[in-house]
Write a protein that holds these residues in place. Sequence first.
Motif, mmCIF file in Angstrom:
data_model
loop_
_atom_site.group_PDB
_atom_site.id
_atom_site.type_symbol
_atom_site.label_atom_id
_atom_site.label_comp_id
_atom_site.label_asym_id
_atom_site.label_seq_id
_atom_site.Cartn_x
_atom_site.Cartn_y
_atom_site.Cartn_z
ATOM 1 N N SER A 49 65.349 -9.247 54.271
ATOM 2 C CA SER A 49 64.699 -7.944 54.410
ATOM 3 C C SER A 49 65.632 -6.916 55.042
ATOM 4 O O SER A 49 65.524 -5.722 54.738
ATOM 5 C CB SER A 49 63.432 -8.076 55.260
ATOM 6 O OG SER A 49 63.731 -8.620 56.532
ATOM 7 N N ILE A 53 66.228 -3.305 53.315
ATOM 8 C CA ILE A 53 66.005 -2.014 53.984
ATOM 9 C C ILE A 53 67.272 -1.178 53.930
ATOM 10 O O ILE A 53 67.234 0.036 53.639
ATOM 11 C CB ILE A 53 65.564 -2.224 55.441
ATOM 12 C CG1 ILE A 53 64.255 -2.998 55.515
ATOM 13 C CG2 ILE A 53 65.392 -0.877 56.148
ATOM 14 C CD1 ILE A 53 63.908 -3.474 56.916
ATOM 15 N N SER A 88 54.679 0.298 45.183
ATOM 16 C CA SER A 88 54.983 -0.246 46.505
ATOM 17 C C SER A 88 53.707 -0.599 47.255
ATOM 18 O O SER A 88 53.650 -1.624 47.952
ATOM 19 C CB SER A 88 55.824 0.752 47.309
ATOM 20 O OG SER A 88 55.065 1.872 47.723
ATOM 21 N N LEU A 92 52.492 -4.186 48.386
ATOM 22 C CA LEU A 92 52.261 -4.416 49.805
ATOM 23 C C LEU A 92 50.884 -5.032 50.039
ATOM 24 O O LEU A 92 50.722 -5.912 50.894
ATOM 25 C CB LEU A 92 52.380 -3.101 50.564
ATOM 26 C CG LEU A 92 52.567 -3.183 52.078
ATOM 27 C CD1 LEU A 92 53.752 -4.070 52.424
ATOM 28 C CD2 LEU A 92 52.759 -1.798 52.654
ATOM 29 N N ALA A 164 57.197 -9.162 63.113
ATOM 30 C CA ALA A 164 57.094 -9.458 61.681
ATOM 31 C C ALA A 164 56.978 -10.959 61.464
ATOM 32 O O ALA A 164 57.986 -11.675 61.499
ATOM 33 C CB ALA A 164 58.293 -8.895 60.931
ATOM 34 N N LEU A 314 58.345 -6.421 46.894
ATOM 35 C CA LEU A 314 58.809 -6.219 48.265
ATOM 36 C C LEU A 314 60.053 -5.326 48.344
ATOM 37 O O LEU A 314 60.106 -4.433 49.194
ATOM 38 C CB LEU A 314 59.061 -7.567 48.935
ATOM 39 C CG LEU A 314 59.279 -7.519 50.453
ATOM 40 C CD1 LEU A 314 58.112 -6.829 51.145
ATOM 41 C CD2 LEU A 314 59.462 -8.929 51.011
ATOM 42 N N PHE A 318 60.543 -1.903 50.644
ATOM 43 C CA PHE A 318 61.652 -1.743 51.580
ATOM 44 C C PHE A 318 62.541 -0.567 51.178
ATOM 45 O O PHE A 318 62.967 0.230 52.016
ATOM 46 C CB PHE A 318 62.489 -3.018 51.636
ATOM 47 C CG PHE A 318 61.908 -4.080 52.524
ATOM 48 C CD1 PHE A 318 61.377 -3.774 53.756
ATOM 49 C CD2 PHE A 318 61.888 -5.407 52.124
ATOM 50 C CE1 PHE A 318 60.846 -4.750 54.585
ATOM 51 C CE2 PHE A 318 61.368 -6.394 52.937
ATOM 52 C CZ PHE A 318 60.835 -6.060 54.169
ATOM 53 N N GLY A 379 61.113 -5.945 61.242
ATOM 54 C CA GLY A 379 61.171 -5.919 59.786
ATOM 55 C C GLY A 379 59.975 -5.248 59.129
ATOM 56 O O GLY A 379 59.672 -4.081 59.365
ATOM 57 N N LEU A 380 59.260 -6.021 58.308
ATOM 58 C CA LEU A 380 58.188 -5.492 57.462
ATOM 59 C C LEU A 380 57.089 -4.807 58.249
ATOM 60 O O LEU A 380 56.678 -3.685 57.923
ATOM 61 C CB LEU A 380 57.598 -6.643 56.628
ATOM 62 C CG LEU A 380 56.350 -6.301 55.806
ATOM 63 C CD1 LEU A 380 56.710 -5.370 54.669
ATOM 64 C CD2 LEU A 380 55.701 -7.567 55.275
ATOM 65 N N ILE A 384 55.529 -0.915 58.037
ATOM 66 C CA ILE A 384 54.147 -0.592 57.703
ATOM 67 C C ILE A 384 53.581 0.398 58.714
ATOM 68 O O ILE A 384 52.968 1.408 58.355
ATOM 69 C CB ILE A 384 53.287 -1.870 57.661
ATOM 70 C CG1 ILE A 384 53.713 -2.749 56.487
ATOM 71 C CG2 ILE A 384 51.806 -1.513 57.537
ATOM 72 C CD1 ILE A 384 53.016 -4.093 56.454
#
Length: 435
Positions: A49, A53, A88, A92, A164, A314, A318, A379-380, A384
């Motif tokens: 990830s 990004i 996206s 998600l 994350a 994903l 990102f 990270g994710l 969000i």
Amino acid sequence: MGMMASGDLGGLAQSPERVLYFVLLQLVAIIALARALGWLARKVGQPRSVGEIIAGVLLGPSLFGRLDPGLFHYVFARITPLPLVIMSQIGLTLLMFQIGMGFDFSHLKEAANGRAAAATAAGSIALPFVLGVVLGIASQPYLARGIPVVPYSLFIGTAFAITAVPVLGRILVEYGLARTRLGAIAISAAAANDVAGWLLLLAVAAFASARFSAAAMAWRLAFLGLYLAVALAVVKPLVHRMLARLSWPEGPGLPPDVLAATLLLVFISGMMTYEIGIFTIFGGFVMGVIVNANTEFVTRFQQTVGDFIFVFFLPIFFTYAGLRADLGGIDNGMLWLWCGVIVLAATVGKGAGAYAGARLGGLDAMSALVMGALMNTRGLMELIVINIGYSAGFIPHIVYTLLVVMAIVTTMTTGPALRVSLPRLGHVIPRDIDA
């Protein structure tokens, strides 16, 4: 993304083929670079990830837009960004469904691990949240003028507090920690952190979007409570009874009808959370929690669409997050100073909070240091939070960029910290780390 928004908005209605061409062009660029940088990130011991990004940042105005503005405009600004946004968000929602399926709440029932996990989770939320709120209050006059200080600082605090779980889970597997006591405590603490973080985010989002109306926020939270009660008390038993009666075919994968029903439930759940006034992706997460006890279904869903979600959807999210960031906007020493302060405060707040909680929960000093490093993985989930805050208008563009930098840096610190600390615990790190 301002440049993207100024693209040809009429193209969608005038020429679907033209829109399709540019969407495919964007997807080729996104998937190719995301896979390449994800592979490179894995080679240097970082989560995939992180590479994805960074791919978004490089494809955006930070690099691509500066090296060749004309080509950047051709690829990303000739049509409305709406197709990319929709893909996206669908991805998600499905990813949050997958994450909900992956929560193993049985770890929290272990008496030996429960106290340590609970204390680590509490410390890793409380201290960074407080630091984030304080930093938000301090930075608002300089970085977020015109934005109400309360929702702004609350979003900063939430962004600091989040962990994350998907990235952490992959790191635990690749570092050989998944089946260890420390790994069980870490994933349990992260799961509890995430549940608390989601509830915190829901409360902050409701508070912010209700425009400080206590009555509106109370109604929204009441409807949310009703939705969760019906989902867990009615929908969950019904779904489990239906899954228990299924005759699974030989071989991997889900039957088409079961997959179709699953998608319907996920999307309907997302629509309901939207109508409540929260956000669609939370509906996907709740449905994942509902089905996660059925291991046969979870395994078959992963076999059917799990890889597609990670490979296709994903990277779009990102990269879209990276496209909205413009490192060129950090164009003076004061902004770089604020960037350093944000990264340092987020790192120290999460690490120190998790360390203190782990020590109070009975772990030794070195194990507590490992917990601090693991819980710093954002990270994710970080993306969000800041995307919700940015889209709602409570996080300005420059702060969004600074928080993207923070998400990358704090996630990248986990690997090196584990390489230093784990050998001191006598833990042998497997070769060919692929996190």
